[in-house]
Scaffold this active site. Structure first.
Site, PDB file in Angstrom:
ATOM      1  N   MET A  94       2.168   8.162   3.373  1.00  0.00           N
ATOM      2  CA  MET A  94       1.353   6.951   3.283  1.00  0.00           C
ATOM      3  C   MET A  94       0.255   7.151   2.250  1.00  0.00           C
ATOM      4  O   MET A  94      -0.539   8.087   2.365  1.00  0.00           O
ATOM      5  CB  MET A  94       0.706   6.646   4.638  1.00  0.00           C
ATOM      6  CG  MET A  94       1.680   6.320   5.742  1.00  0.00           C
ATOM      7  SD  MET A  94       0.840   6.161   7.349  1.00  0.00           S
ATOM      8  CE  MET A  94       0.713   7.899   7.805  1.00  0.00           C
ATOM      9  N   GLY A 182      -4.878   7.870   3.941  1.00  0.00           N
ATOM     10  CA  GLY A 182      -3.816   8.619   3.273  1.00  0.00           C
ATOM     11  C   GLY A 182      -3.293   9.791   4.078  1.00  0.00           C
ATOM     12  O   GLY A 182      -4.063  10.629   4.511  1.00  0.00           O
ATOM     13  N   SER A 183      -1.982   9.883   4.280  1.00  0.00           N
ATOM     14  CA  SER A 183      -1.446  10.899   5.175  1.00  0.00           C
ATOM     15  C   SER A 183       0.079  10.818   5.186  1.00  0.00           C
ATOM     16  O   SER A 183       0.685  10.190   4.326  1.00  0.00           O
ATOM     17  CB  SER A 183      -2.003  10.666   6.582  1.00  0.00           C
ATOM     18  OG  SER A 183      -1.939   9.286   6.897  1.00  0.00           O
ATOM     19  N   ARG A 184       0.707  11.437   6.209  1.00  0.00           N
ATOM     20  CA  ARG A 184       2.155  11.346   6.360  1.00  0.00           C
ATOM     21  C   ARG A 184       2.522  11.452   7.833  1.00  0.00           C
ATOM     22  O   ARG A 184       1.725  11.921   8.656  1.00  0.00           O
ATOM     23  CB  ARG A 184       2.869  12.427   5.550  1.00  0.00           C
ATOM     24  CG  ARG A 184       2.745  13.814   6.117  1.00  0.00           C
ATOM     25  CD  ARG A 184       3.278  14.863   5.153  1.00  0.00           C
ATOM     26  NE  ARG A 184       4.717  15.057   5.223  1.00  0.00           N
ATOM     27  CZ  ARG A 184       5.414  15.708   4.292  1.00  0.00           C
ATOM     28  NH1 ARG A 184       4.816  16.174   3.208  1.00  0.00           N
ATOM     29  NH2 ARG A 184       6.707  15.883   4.428  1.00  0.00           N
TER      30      ARG A 184
END
Length: 214
Positions: A94, A182-184
């Site tokens: 993301m 922001g990440s996953r």
């Protein structure tokens, strides 16, 4: 569409940011006129970042739904580090322009939850799955299939929020967490699933089917 969706349009996690940036921009407009433009841009960014629309839920009981908006960055056979088993990992990255609500990929019971502190390297990198701060859920479906769903912090993301614990029941598309900025999300699935997406493909939380269980 989920009934009684608790966060229409804007995620509650963003209300302080949206409200605060709006007040600051409004005050700056009154005091500084056109010089307030950067603060209005920050307000617009907060609104788009914390948008949280309800989604249609496709497929059937064996459809594994995307837990997040973003881009597929990994589809690979791995060893699930949480359940110590062979698994197929599908990772969704993301960026700051994606919706950051995390939603359950399947109906199931939360068997266990783990939290692991860690680093904040770029979540687009494979090593983020093993080195970054992360929160993992072991979900068992009604058919006895085990799924591990892992929220991973990123370079900018410094706050993982998870609202369920062991013993909770999840339904497909249910909102269970949020990661700021922001990440996953990594999914560890049984090795015999049929993958429905490809590397680089853009996906949407809940409305994209990632795989089908046998």
């Amino acid at each position: 569409m989920q009934p009684n969706y608790p966060h229409p349009l804007l995620a509650r996690e963003g209300w302080p940011f949206i409200g605060g940036s709006f007040v600051l921009a409004l005050l700056a407009s009154w005091l500084c006129g056109a010089w307030s433009a950067p603060l209005w841009l920050i307000f617009v960014f907060c609104v788009q970042f914390f948008r949280d629309p309800p989604r249609q839920i496709p497929g059937g009981d064996k459809s594994v739904l995307s837990p997040a908006d973003g881009r597929i960055v990994a589809i690979e056979p791995v060893r699930d580090p949480w359940l110590d088993r062979d698994a197929l990992k599908i990772s969704v990255f993301m960026n700051v322009f994606n919706v950051h609500s995390n939603r359950s990929p399947m109906d199931g019971d939360v068997v266990q939850r783990w939290y692991h502190p860690g680093k904040f390297v770029n979540a687009d990198l494979d090593k983020a799955s093993l080195e970054n701060e992360r929160n993992a859920l072991h979900v068992r479906t009604a058919g006895g299939q085990d799924i591990t769903c892992v929220q991973v912090a990123g370079l900018i993301a410094r706050r993982i929020l998870c609202y369920v614990e062991a013993g909770a029941k999840l339904t497909r598309g249910q909102r269970y967490g949020f990661i700021r900025f922001g990440s996953r999300v990594d999914l560890y699935l049984p090795t015999d699933v049929r993958v429905k997406v490809a590397i680089g493909e853009k996906v949407s939380a809940t409305s994209t089917i990632l795989a089908e269980l046998p």
